[in-house]
Design a protein around this motif. Structure first.
Motif, PDB file in Angstrom:
ATOM      1  N   GLU A 207       0.699  -1.320   0.043  1.00  0.00           N
ATOM      2  CA  GLU A 207       0.015   0.034  -0.186  1.00  0.00           C
ATOM      3  C   GLU A 207       0.848   1.121  -0.080  1.00  0.00           C
ATOM      4  N   LEU A 211       2.401   0.042  -4.570  1.00  0.00           N
ATOM      5  CA  LEU A 211       1.318   0.516  -5.401  1.00  0.00           C
ATOM      6  C   LEU A 211       1.644   2.035  -5.640  1.00  0.00           C
ATOM      7  N   PRO A 212       1.847   2.877  -4.784  1.00  0.00           N
ATOM      8  CA  PRO A 212       2.339   4.172  -5.322  1.00  0.00           C
ATOM      9  C   PRO A 212       3.465   4.322  -6.437  1.00  0.00           C
ATOM     10  N   GLU A 215       1.515   3.245  -9.620  1.00  0.00           N
ATOM     11  CA  GLU A 215       0.586   4.388 -10.150  1.00  0.00           C
ATOM     12  C   GLU A 215       1.148   5.250 -10.742  1.00  0.00           C
ATOM     13  N   ASN A 216       2.572   5.765 -10.157  1.00  0.00           N
ATOM     14  CA  ASN A 216       3.451   6.944 -10.759  1.00  0.00           C
ATOM     15  C   ASN A 216       3.820   6.578 -12.276  1.00  0.00           C
ATOM     16  N   ILE A 218       2.412   4.298 -14.168  1.00  0.00           N
ATOM     17  CA  ILE A 218       1.408   4.105 -15.160  1.00  0.00           C
ATOM     18  C   ILE A 218       0.873   5.404 -15.471  1.00  0.00           C
ATOM     19  N   CYS A 219       0.865   6.337 -14.630  1.00  0.00           N
ATOM     20  CA  CYS A 219       0.576   7.692 -14.854  1.00  0.00           C
ATOM     21  C   CYS A 219       1.289   8.388 -15.958  1.00  0.00           C
ATOM     22  N   ASN A 222       0.686   6.575 -19.424  1.00  0.00           N
ATOM     23  CA  ASN A 222      -0.664   7.188 -19.888  1.00  0.00           C
ATOM     24  C   ASN A 222      -0.462   8.538 -20.497  1.00  0.00           C
ATOM     25  N   CYS A 234      -6.205   3.654 -22.309  1.00  0.00           N
ATOM     26  CA  CYS A 234      -5.788   3.819 -20.878  1.00  0.00           C
ATOM     27  C   CYS A 234      -5.159   2.823 -20.274  1.00  0.00           C
ATOM     28  N   SER A 236      -3.751   0.291 -17.367  1.00  0.00           N
ATOM     29  CA  SER A 236      -4.144   0.026 -15.842  1.00  0.00           C
ATOM     30  C   SER A 236      -3.708  -1.290 -15.443  1.00  0.00           C
ATOM     31  N   TYR A 237      -3.937  -1.465 -14.300  1.00  0.00           N
ATOM     32  CA  TYR A 237      -3.606  -2.903 -13.777  1.00  0.00           C
ATOM     33  C   TYR A 237      -4.883  -3.567 -12.902  1.00  0.00           C
ATOM     34  N   LYS A 239      -6.057  -4.424  -9.742  1.00  0.00           N
ATOM     35  CA  LYS A 239      -5.732  -4.477  -8.155  1.00  0.00           C
ATOM     36  C   LYS A 239      -6.390  -5.884  -7.534  1.00  0.00           C
TER      37      LYS A 239
END
Length: 283
Positions: A207, A211-212, A215-216, A218-219, A222, A234, A236-237, A239
């Motif tokens: 967590e 995941l952060p 997310e970074n 993937i952002c 994208n 888009c 994504s994964y 979760k």
């Protein structure tokens, strides 16, 4: 990260570039002008669009309060702890090679009349060579030493504080793990982990670190990569496929299911499901 250069078609491959080989050439408008990759004295330049800031290179970096262009690696932040950990390992190795204690001291006893108490240069050199050849190193550990008349062996040992290299390694390992966002309980250090806090540590790793970071990445992808394949795409994964998060997710499902103040469609919307006819009324 760099794409295979072909401006007419979407990229088919991505390459990870070694950070130590990448040089950022600053521009006048406070954005990079060129990413220069150097290998074997050959430089490859990847230009940056002045208007959009886009390039064939995607620069993923962490925050660095001391530099505007390069990120601060966790290894650099933990450099002192890494050095301490390595030095503790070298200390341990040296202690093992010397039987976990210094060799001691050979004292030349004086005669009753006060004479003696010293060796000639020839005697000193011969004794030194004899000790190095026959009594030093792990192979010769425990071998009794033969002393000539007038020589006495004085044992020299380290204090428990000096011998506490294991705790020093454990302390450095904890600092290194924290620099990378890894809970120290996952390192397997004796006394740090029980079953309950091990489960919590695994959950915290996902967590607060994994995941952060995901997310970074993937952002950025994208924004930099997916538009090359279409504007309506888009990345994504899944979760829900992460096993460690399943128990916490099941508790959330149960909480939403028992929420009497939510309609059926509100509950379905909370989990990304389409609405059902007649599901907008409270039961």
């Amino acid at each position: 990260m760099v794409e295979s250069q072909n401006n007419r078609k979407p990229p088919t491959e991505l390459y990870l570039l070694r950070p130590d080989r990448v040089e950022i050439v600053p521009g006048r408008n406070n954005v990079p002008y060129i990413y220069r990759y150097t290998i074997n004295n050959n430089g490859y330049d990847f230009k940056v669009d002045k208007l959009t800031g886009r390039s064939a290179v995607l620069h993923l970096k962490t925050f660095n309060p001391l530099n505007d262009w390069y990120g601060l690696s966790p290894i650099e932040a933990a450099a002192y702890s890494i050095d301490q950990h390595n030095q503790a390992g070298a200390w341990n190795q040296a202690m093992l090679q010397n039987g976990a204690r210094p060799s001691g001291a050979i004292v030349v006893k004086s005669a009753k009349d006060g004479s003696g108490g010293s060796l000639s240069q020839e005697q000193y050199q011969r004794l030194k060579e004899q000790i190095n050849d026959h009594y030093s190193g792990s192979v010769n550990a425990g071998r009794p030493i033969l002393l000539e008349g007038g020589l006495e062996w004085k044992e020299m040992s380290l204090s428990p504080r000096d011998m506490d290299f294991i705790e020093s390694k454990h302390s450095s390992a904890r600092d290194i793990a924290l620099a990378f966002g890894v809970p120290p309980q996952l390192l397997g250090i004796p006394g740090d982990n029980t079953y309950s806090n091990l489960v919590e540590a695994r959950l915290s790793l996902w967590e607060q670190t994994v995941l952060p970071t995901l997310e970074n990445i993937i952002c950025h992808l994208n924004s930099w990569l997916t538009p090359k394949f279409g504007e309506d795409l888009c990345l994504s994964y899944d979760k829900d496929a992460i096993e460690i998060l399943m128990e916490k997710r099941q508790k959330l499902w149960k909480y939403v299911e028992n929420a009497s103040f939510m309609t059926l469609n509100e509950k379905r919307e909370a989990f990304g499901l389409p609405p059902l006819p007649g599901g907008d009324e409270l039961g």
